[in-house]
Each structure stands twice: as structure tokens, then as C-alpha cells.
Write a protein that holds these residues in place. Structure first.
Motif, PDB file in Angstrom:
ATOM      1  N   ASP A  65     -29.879 -34.279 -23.840  1.00  0.00           N
ATOM      2  CA  ASP A  65     -30.132 -34.859 -22.523  1.00  0.00           C
ATOM      3  C   ASP A  65     -29.470 -34.057 -21.403  1.00  0.00           C
ATOM      4  OD1 ASP A  65     -31.724 -36.946 -23.481  1.00  0.00           O
ATOM      5  OD2 ASP A  65     -29.965 -38.202 -23.883  1.00  0.00           O
ATOM      6  N   ASN A  66     -28.245 -33.610 -21.619  1.00  0.00           N
ATOM      7  CA  ASN A  66     -27.549 -32.848 -20.585  1.00  0.00           C
ATOM      8  C   ASN A  66     -28.163 -31.464 -20.379  1.00  0.00           C
ATOM      9  OD1 ASN A  66     -25.794 -34.968 -20.139  1.00  0.00           O
ATOM     10  ND2 ASN A  66     -24.250 -34.185 -21.534  1.00  0.00           N
ATOM     11  N   VAL A  67     -28.572 -30.820 -21.455  1.00  0.00           N
ATOM     12  CA  VAL A  67     -29.232 -29.514 -21.318  1.00  0.00           C
ATOM     13  C   VAL A  67     -30.584 -29.679 -20.631  1.00  0.00           C
ATOM     14  CG1 VAL A  67     -30.239 -27.563 -22.572  1.00  0.00           C
ATOM     15  CG2 VAL A  67     -27.993 -28.439 -23.219  1.00  0.00           C
ATOM     16  N   LYS A  68     -31.297 -30.739 -20.966  1.00  0.00           N
ATOM     17  CA  LYS A  68     -32.574 -31.027 -20.314  1.00  0.00           C
ATOM     18  C   LYS A  68     -32.373 -31.236 -18.813  1.00  0.00           C
ATOM     19  CE  LYS A  68     -36.401 -34.302 -20.341  1.00  0.00           C
ATOM     20  NZ  LYS A  68     -36.948 -35.516 -20.958  1.00  0.00           N
ATOM     21  N   THR A  69     -31.345 -31.998 -18.437  1.00  0.00           N
ATOM     22  CA  THR A  69     -31.024 -32.218 -17.026  1.00  0.00           C
ATOM     23  C   THR A  69     -30.679 -30.901 -16.348  1.00  0.00           C
ATOM     24  OG1 THR A  69     -30.217 -34.451 -17.474  1.00  0.00           O
ATOM     25  CG2 THR A  69     -29.470 -33.414 -15.437  1.00  0.00           C
ATOM     26  N   LEU A  70     -29.881 -30.078 -17.005  1.00  0.00           N
ATOM     27  CA  LEU A  70     -29.503 -28.781 -16.461  1.00  0.00           C
ATOM     28  C   LEU A  70     -30.732 -27.912 -16.210  1.00  0.00           C
ATOM     29  CD1 LEU A  70     -27.227 -26.679 -15.822  1.00  0.00           C
ATOM     30  CD2 LEU A  70     -27.383 -26.029 -18.210  1.00  0.00           C
ATOM     31  N   LEU A  71     -31.648 -27.863 -17.163  1.00  0.00           N
ATOM     32  CA  LEU A  71     -32.864 -27.059 -17.010  1.00  0.00           C
ATOM     33  C   LEU A  71     -33.752 -27.596 -15.889  1.00  0.00           C
ATOM     34  CD1 LEU A  71     -33.741 -26.398 -20.754  1.00  0.00           C
ATOM     35  CD2 LEU A  71     -32.695 -24.816 -19.130  1.00  0.00           C
ATOM     36  N   GLN A  72     -33.829 -28.919 -15.746  1.00  0.00           N
ATOM     37  CA  GLN A  72     -34.629 -29.508 -14.674  1.00  0.00           C
ATOM     38  C   GLN A  72     -34.023 -29.211 -13.311  1.00  0.00           C
ATOM     39  OE1 GLN A  72     -34.680 -33.601 -15.895  1.00  0.00           O
ATOM     40  NE2 GLN A  72     -36.629 -33.386 -16.978  1.00  0.00           N
ATOM     41  N   LYS A  73     -32.719 -29.372 -13.189  1.00  0.00           N
ATOM     42  CA  LYS A  73     -32.051 -29.175 -11.899  1.00  0.00           C
ATOM     43  C   LYS A  73     -32.092 -27.717 -11.448  1.00  0.00           C
ATOM     44  CE  LYS A  73     -30.650 -33.414 -11.350  1.00  0.00           C
ATOM     45  NZ  LYS A  73     -31.224 -34.285 -10.347  1.00  0.00           N
ATOM     46  N   THR A  74     -32.015 -26.785 -12.372  1.00  0.00           N
ATOM     47  CA  THR A  74     -32.068 -25.366 -12.015  1.00  0.00           C
ATOM     48  C   THR A  74     -33.509 -24.850 -11.933  1.00  0.00           C
ATOM     49  OG1 THR A  74     -31.759 -24.694 -14.325  1.00  0.00           O
ATOM     50  CG2 THR A  74     -29.783 -24.839 -12.943  1.00  0.00           C
ATOM     51  N   LYS A  75     -34.477 -25.736 -12.127  1.00  0.00           N
ATOM     52  CA  LYS A  75     -35.918 -25.421 -12.047  1.00  0.00           C
ATOM     53  C   LYS A  75     -36.297 -24.291 -13.014  1.00  0.00           C
ATOM     54  CE  LYS A  75     -36.283 -26.988  -7.312  1.00  0.00           C
ATOM     55  NZ  LYS A  75     -36.623 -26.652  -5.946  1.00  0.00           N
ATOM     56  N   TYR A  76     -35.867 -24.442 -14.263  1.00  0.00           N
ATOM     57  CA  TYR A  76     -36.136 -23.418 -15.273  1.00  0.00           C
ATOM     58  C   TYR A  76     -37.631 -23.159 -15.429  1.00  0.00           C
ATOM     59  CZ  TYR A  76     -36.300 -20.929 -19.677  1.00  0.00           C
ATOM     60  OH  TYR A  76     -36.563 -20.006 -20.627  1.00  0.00           O
ATOM     61  N   ASP A  77     -38.460 -24.194 -15.411  1.00  0.00           N
ATOM     62  CA  ASP A  77     -39.911 -24.008 -15.573  1.00  0.00           C
ATOM     63  C   ASP A  77     -40.506 -23.148 -14.470  1.00  0.00           C
ATOM     64  OD1 ASP A  77     -40.040 -25.440 -17.922  1.00  0.00           O
ATOM     65  OD2 ASP A  77     -40.537 -27.338 -16.930  1.00  0.00           O
ATOM     66  N   GLU A  78     -39.937 -23.228 -13.276  1.00  0.00           N
ATOM     67  CA  GLU A  78     -40.445 -22.447 -12.146  1.00  0.00           C
ATOM     68  C   GLU A  78     -39.993 -20.992 -12.208  1.00  0.00           C
ATOM     69  OE1 GLU A  78     -39.850 -22.322  -7.308  1.00  0.00           O
ATOM     70  OE2 GLU A  78     -39.706 -24.244  -8.334  1.00  0.00           O
ATOM     71  N   TYR A  79     -38.728 -20.768 -12.573  1.00  0.00           N
ATOM     72  CA  TYR A  79     -38.169 -19.422 -12.541  1.00  0.00           C
ATOM     73  C   TYR A  79     -38.214 -18.694 -13.878  1.00  0.00           C
ATOM     74  CZ  TYR A  79     -36.413 -20.753  -7.976  1.00  0.00           C
ATOM     75  OH  TYR A  79     -36.326 -21.160  -6.680  1.00  0.00           O
ATOM     76  N   LYS A  80     -38.266 -19.432 -14.988  1.00  0.00           N
ATOM     77  CA  LYS A  80     -38.249 -18.884 -16.357  1.00  0.00           C
ATOM     78  C   LYS A  80     -37.046 -18.006 -16.546  1.00  0.00           C
ATOM     79  CE  LYS A  80     -42.143 -20.777 -17.636  1.00  0.00           C
ATOM     80  NZ  LYS A  80     -42.106 -21.996 -18.310  1.00  0.00           N
TER      81      LYS A  80
END
Length: 80
Positions: A65-80
Motif C-alpha cells: 500500500d505504501n509503495v503504491k501510494t508513493l508511485l501514485q504521488k510521484t506520478k510514476y505512470d506519467e513519467y515512467k
């Protein structure tokens, strides 16, 4: 800052601020956790540039859950 997590959600703007051209294929995300902190760092593939901290928390542990939150907040899907 949100939910005990300090993060950068504008990676391109961060790169512009420090004077480096943002080329996503030349960087990888490294997530690390210790007993005291959770952090996310961008590491250059050729080690020509220093690592760039994009997320940090002294309260969160490394779990799904925390890693998922981290990836969402840093917009990982947008920046890869």
C-alpha cells in the motif's frame, strides 16, 4: 507533502530546476526502506549524474500500500 510522505510530483520541473534534460529512458526508480525510512530515488543509468530524491518518509514502511501510494504521488505512470 501528504500522508506522512514528502514527494515530488513534477519530475520534469525538478529536472529543469537543477539544469538536467529529462530523458526518462536514462533514469530508473530505486525504492529503498530501512527501519527508519522509506525513500524513492531516481538513479541515472550511466552514473553521469547524482541520484535525485523524489520521495521520502520517516513514518512509512515498505509494503504494498505504501509503495503504491508513493508511485501514485510521484506520478510514476506519467513519467515512467
Amino acid at each position: 507533502m501528504a500522508e506522512s510522505l514528502c514527494f515530488c510530483s513534477d519530475v520534469t520541473g525538478l529536472f529543469e530546476a537543477i539544469g538536467i534534460t529529462h530523458q526518462p529512458d536514462q533514469w530508473r526508480l530505486f525504492i529503498d526502506s530501512s527501519a527508519k525510512s522509506l525513500k524513492a530515488v531516481l538513479v541515472h543509468n550511466g552514473n553521469q549524474y547524482p541520484s535525485i530524491l523524489v520521495g521520502y518518509s520517516v513514518h512509512l514502511k515498505e509494503d504494498y500500500d505504501n509503495v503504491k501510494t508513493l508511485l501514485q504521488k510521484t506520478k510514476y505512470d506519467e513519467y515512467k
